[in-house]
Design a protein around this motif. Sequence first.
Motif, PDB file in Angstrom:
ATOM      1  N   UNK A   6       0.849  -1.190   0.000  1.00  0.00           N
ATOM      2  CA  UNK A   6       0.000   0.000   0.000  1.00  0.00           C
ATOM      3  C   UNK A   6       0.887   1.243   0.000  1.00  0.00           C
ATOM      4  N   UNK A   7       0.332   2.331  -0.486  1.00  0.00           N
ATOM      5  CA  UNK A   7       1.113   3.569  -0.510  1.00  0.00           C
ATOM      6  C   UNK A   7       1.322   4.083   0.911  1.00  0.00           C
ATOM      7  N   UNK A   8       2.493   4.656   1.166  1.00  0.00           N
ATOM      8  CA  UNK A   8       2.791   5.171   2.494  1.00  0.00           C
ATOM      9  C   UNK A   8       1.814   6.234   2.962  1.00  0.00           C
ATOM     10  N   UNK A   9       1.228   6.981   2.022  1.00  0.00           N
ATOM     11  CA  UNK A   9       0.252   8.008   2.400  1.00  0.00           C
ATOM     12  C   UNK A   9      -0.960   7.359   3.066  1.00  0.00           C
ATOM     13  N   UNK A  10      -1.344   6.187   2.573  1.00  0.00           N
ATOM     14  CA  UNK A  10      -2.468   5.468   3.188  1.00  0.00           C
ATOM     15  C   UNK A  10      -2.097   4.992   4.593  1.00  0.00           C
ATOM     16  N   UNK A  11      -0.847   4.589   4.786  1.00  0.00           N
ATOM     17  CA  UNK A  11      -0.381   4.210   6.127  1.00  0.00           C
ATOM     18  C   UNK A  11      -0.521   5.397   7.073  1.00  0.00           C
ATOM     19  N   UNK A  12      -0.101   6.576   6.601  1.00  0.00           N
ATOM     20  CA  UNK A  12      -0.214   7.788   7.426  1.00  0.00           C
ATOM     21  C   UNK A  12      -1.666   8.029   7.814  1.00  0.00           C
ATOM     22  N   UNK A  13      -2.566   7.956   6.831  1.00  0.00           N
ATOM     23  CA  UNK A  13      -3.988   8.211   7.106  1.00  0.00           C
ATOM     24  C   UNK A  13      -4.528   7.238   8.152  1.00  0.00           C
ATOM     25  N   UNK A  14      -4.157   5.967   8.037  1.00  0.00           N
ATOM     26  CA  UNK A  14      -4.684   4.966   8.974  1.00  0.00           C
ATOM     27  C   UNK A  14      -4.120   5.162  10.379  1.00  0.00           C
ATOM     28  N   UNK A  15      -2.851   5.501  10.465  1.00  0.00           N
ATOM     29  CA  UNK A  15      -2.264   5.762  11.789  1.00  0.00           C
ATOM     30  C   UNK A  15      -2.935   6.980  12.418  1.00  0.00           C
ATOM     31  N   UNK A  16      -3.206   7.990  11.604  1.00  0.00           N
ATOM     32  CA  UNK A  16      -3.803   9.224  12.130  1.00  0.00           C
ATOM     33  C   UNK A  16      -5.247   9.035  12.614  1.00  0.00           C
ATOM     34  N   UNK A  17      -5.853   7.919  12.285  1.00  0.00           N
ATOM     35  CA  UNK A  17      -7.207   7.653  12.786  1.00  0.00           C
ATOM     36  C   UNK A  17      -7.213   7.426  14.295  1.00  0.00           C
ATOM     37  N   UNK A  18      -6.034   7.057  14.851  1.00  0.00           N
ATOM     38  CA  UNK A  18      -6.010   6.742  16.288  1.00  0.00           C
ATOM     39  C   UNK A  18      -4.779   7.262  17.033  1.00  0.00           C
ATOM     40  N   UNK A  19      -3.798   7.813  16.314  1.00  0.00           N
ATOM     41  CA  UNK A  19      -2.567   8.226  16.983  1.00  0.00           C
ATOM     42  C   UNK A  19      -2.004   9.509  16.381  1.00  0.00           C
ATOM     43  N   UNK A  20      -1.353  10.312  17.236  1.00  0.00           N
ATOM     44  CA  UNK A  20      -0.655  11.517  16.787  1.00  0.00           C
ATOM     45  C   UNK A  20       0.866  11.331  16.869  1.00  0.00           C
ATOM     46  N   UNK A  21       1.335  10.079  16.857  1.00  0.00           N
ATOM     47  CA  UNK A  21       2.777   9.814  16.888  1.00  0.00           C
ATOM     48  C   UNK A  21       3.457  10.567  15.741  1.00  0.00           C
ATOM     49  N   UNK A  22       4.599  11.204  15.991  1.00  0.00           N
ATOM     50  CA  UNK A  22       5.305  11.888  14.897  1.00  0.00           C
ATOM     51  C   UNK A  22       5.700  10.910  13.787  1.00  0.00           C
ATOM     52  N   UNK A  23       5.414  11.300  12.554  1.00  0.00           N
ATOM     53  CA  UNK A  23       5.756  10.492  11.382  1.00  0.00           C
ATOM     54  C   UNK A  23       6.677  11.314  10.487  1.00  0.00           C
ATOM     55  N   UNK A  24       7.884  10.794  10.251  1.00  0.00           N
ATOM     56  CA  UNK A  24       8.824  11.443   9.348  1.00  0.00           C
ATOM     57  C   UNK A  24       8.938  10.585   8.099  1.00  0.00           C
ATOM     58  N   UNK A  25       8.568  11.156   6.966  1.00  0.00           N
ATOM     59  CA  UNK A  25       8.635  10.436   5.698  1.00  0.00           C
ATOM     60  C   UNK A  25      10.065  10.484   5.175  1.00  0.00           C
ATOM     61  N   UNK A  26      10.575   9.313   4.755  1.00  0.00           N
ATOM     62  CA  UNK A  26      11.875   9.207   4.094  1.00  0.00           C
ATOM     63  C   UNK A  26      11.599   8.659   2.702  1.00  0.00           C
ATOM     64  N   UNK A  27      11.760   9.463   1.663  1.00  0.00           N
ATOM     65  CA  UNK A  27      11.304   9.019   0.342  1.00  0.00           C
ATOM     66  C   UNK A  27      12.182   9.557  -0.775  1.00  0.00           C
ATOM     67  N   UNK A  28      12.233   8.796  -1.877  1.00  0.00           N
ATOM     68  CA  UNK A  28      12.937   9.263  -3.078  1.00  0.00           C
ATOM     69  C   UNK A  28      12.062  10.214  -3.881  1.00  0.00           C
ATOM     70  N   UNK A  29      10.784  10.295  -3.540  1.00  0.00           N
ATOM     71  CA  UNK A  29       9.876  11.168  -4.280  1.00  0.00           C
ATOM     72  C   UNK A  29      10.173  12.624  -3.938  1.00  0.00           C
ATOM     73  N   UNK A  30      10.539  13.395  -4.957  1.00  0.00           N
ATOM     74  CA  UNK A  30      10.961  14.775  -4.732  1.00  0.00           C
ATOM     75  C   UNK A  30       9.908  15.805  -5.140  1.00  0.00           C
TER      76      UNK A  30
END
Length: 232
Positions: free
Chosen positions: A65-89
Motif C-alpha cells: 500500500x502507498x505510504x500516504x495510506x499508512x499515514x492516514x490509517x495511523x492518524x485515525x487513532x494516533x498523533x505519533x510523529x511520522x517522518x517520511x523518508x522518500x525518493x519522491x521529490x
Amino acid sequence: MTNQKNGLPRILIVDDEPAIQRFLQTALDTGEFSLHKADDGHSALAAAVATRPDIILLDLGLPDMDGVEVIRRVREWSQVPIIVLSVREREDDKVKALDAGADDYVTKPFGIPELLARMRVALRRSLQEVVEPVFRSGGLEVDLHLRKVKVQEEDVQVTPTEYDLLRLLVTHAGRVLTHAHLLKQIWGVGYVEQPHVLRVNISNLRHKIEKDPSRPRYIITEPGVGYRLKIQ
C-alpha cells in the motif's frame, strides 16, 4: 514521556529495502533508541499498535500500500510523529504526505545528522503537545491562555487573524503545515485557492516577530509546500 519503560524512545522503521533498513539500524543503533522494523504497510500498522512507537520513519513506496495510506490509517487513532523518508521529490508528493498527517519529509539520499536533528525536533514537539499554556522558543513567547505574544520580553500587538495563524503554528511547532491546511483552518475551505491571503498574513507576522523578516528565525518557509514554526 516516551513509551519505553527504560526511557528510550521507540523508533519504528518502515521500509521494504533491506539496504535502507540496515543503514538506518546501524546509524541509529547508538543506545539512544529502541528500534523496531516493518517492511510493508500492513506490518507497519500492526507494529504501530503493538510497539506504540515515539517516532515512525516511513518510506512511501511500500509493496502492499502507498505510504500516504499508512499515514492516514495511523492518524485515525494516533498523533505519533511520522517522518517520511522518500525518493519522491515532487512538491505534490510532499503535500499529499503532509496533508495526510506526516510531520516532516526528508528526501533520499539524506545525511544521518539531518535525520537525527529532525527526529529530535519531532520528539520535542510531541512532548510539548502535552502542554504548557505558554509556548517559548528562543525569544518568542506565546501565551495560549491569555492570547498574548511577546518577543524578547516585549509585548507584540497582532490582529485576531494573525494570532490564530501563529497559534496554529505554535500548537504544531516543528511540523510542516501545508498552505491548504493553514488556509482551511484559518479562513475556511473557500480560501484554499487563495494562497496570497496566507502569504500576506505570514509576511505581516514576520514583520512583527522577526528581527529580520527576510531571514526569519521562527516562521520557516518550506518552498512550494507550506510553513513551520521552528523550535529553538
